[in-house]
Design a protein around this motif. Structure first.
Motif, short mmCIF file in Angstrom:
data_model
loop_
_atom_site.label_atom_id
_atom_site.label_comp_id
_atom_site.label_asym_id
_atom_site.label_seq_id
_atom_site.Cartn_x
_atom_site.Cartn_y
_atom_site.Cartn_z
N ILE A 4 0.84 -1.20 0.00
CA ILE A 4 0.00 0.00 0.00
C ILE A 4 0.88 1.25 0.00
O ILE A 4 0.65 2.19 -0.76
N GLU A 5 1.91 1.24 0.83
CA GLU A 5 2.80 2.40 0.92
C GLU A 5 3.56 2.63 -0.38
O GLU A 5 3.75 3.75 -0.80
N SER A 6 3.96 1.55 -1.03
CA SER A 6 4.69 1.72 -2.29
C SER A 6 3.76 2.25 -3.39
O SER A 6 4.19 3.02 -4.25
N GLN A 7 2.50 1.86 -3.37
CA GLN A 7 1.54 2.37 -4.36
C GLN A 7 1.20 3.83 -4.10
O GLN A 7 1.14 4.63 -5.04
N THR A 8 0.96 4.19 -2.85
CA THR A 8 0.61 5.58 -2.56
C THR A 8 1.81 6.52 -2.73
O THR A 8 1.63 7.70 -3.03
N ALA A 9 3.00 6.00 -2.55
CA ALA A 9 4.20 6.83 -2.73
C ALA A 9 4.36 7.25 -4.19
O ALA A 9 5.04 8.23 -4.48
N THR A 15 -1.66 15.70 -4.87
CA THR A 15 -2.92 15.05 -5.25
C THR A 15 -3.94 15.14 -4.12
O THR A 15 -5.10 15.46 -4.34
N PHE A 16 -3.48 14.87 -2.90
CA PHE A 16 -4.39 14.89 -1.76
C PHE A 16 -4.87 16.30 -1.43
O PHE A 16 -5.99 16.50 -1.00
N LEU A 17 -4.01 17.29 -1.66
CA LEU A 17 -4.41 18.68 -1.45
C LEU A 17 -5.51 19.07 -2.45
O LEU A 17 -6.49 19.72 -2.08
N TRP A 18 -5.36 18.67 -3.70
CA TRP A 18 -6.37 18.95 -4.71
C TRP A 18 -7.68 18.24 -4.39
O TRP A 18 -8.77 18.79 -4.59
N ILE A 58 5.12 11.74 4.71
CA ILE A 58 6.00 11.14 5.72
C ILE A 58 6.60 9.84 5.20
O ILE A 58 7.80 9.58 5.38
N VAL A 59 5.79 9.02 4.54
CA VAL A 59 6.31 7.76 3.98
C VAL A 59 7.37 8.04 2.93
O VAL A 59 8.38 7.36 2.87
N LYS A 60 7.15 9.06 2.11
CA LYS A 60 8.14 9.40 1.08
C LYS A 60 9.46 9.88 1.70
O LYS A 60 10.53 9.56 1.21
N LEU A 61 9.36 10.63 2.79
CA LEU A 61 10.56 11.18 3.41
C LEU A 61 11.30 10.18 4.30
O LEU A 61 12.53 10.12 4.28
N LEU A 62 10.56 9.42 5.07
CA LEU A 62 11.18 8.56 6.08
C LEU A 62 11.16 7.08 5.74
O LEU A 62 11.78 6.29 6.44
#
Length: 65
Positions: A4-9, A15-18, A58-62
């Protein structure tokens, strides 16, 4: 969970802000049309999209350890 994390990354962070902005605009439109219950329902999606965007960032950064 890592799949899930790899797909959302893969999604751009904005996208979420829009999506949050679109839910607010849709909620306002529904309110103007007099559909108060629908407006409240759709308006409650905005915080969820913003939290998902924060999680994505956060997932993208850490990473996902």
């Amino acid at each position: 969970m890592k799949s899930i994390e790899s797909q959302t990354a893969k999604l751009p962070s904005d996208t979420f802000l829009w999506l949050a902005g679109a839910s607010i605009a849709t909620s306002l439109t529904l309110k103007i049309m007099g559909r108060d219950r629908d407006s409240t329902f759709v308006g409650q999606w905005a915080p969820t999209f913003l939290i998902l965007g924060l999680y994505n960032k956060i997932v993208k950064l850490l990473g996902s350890d």
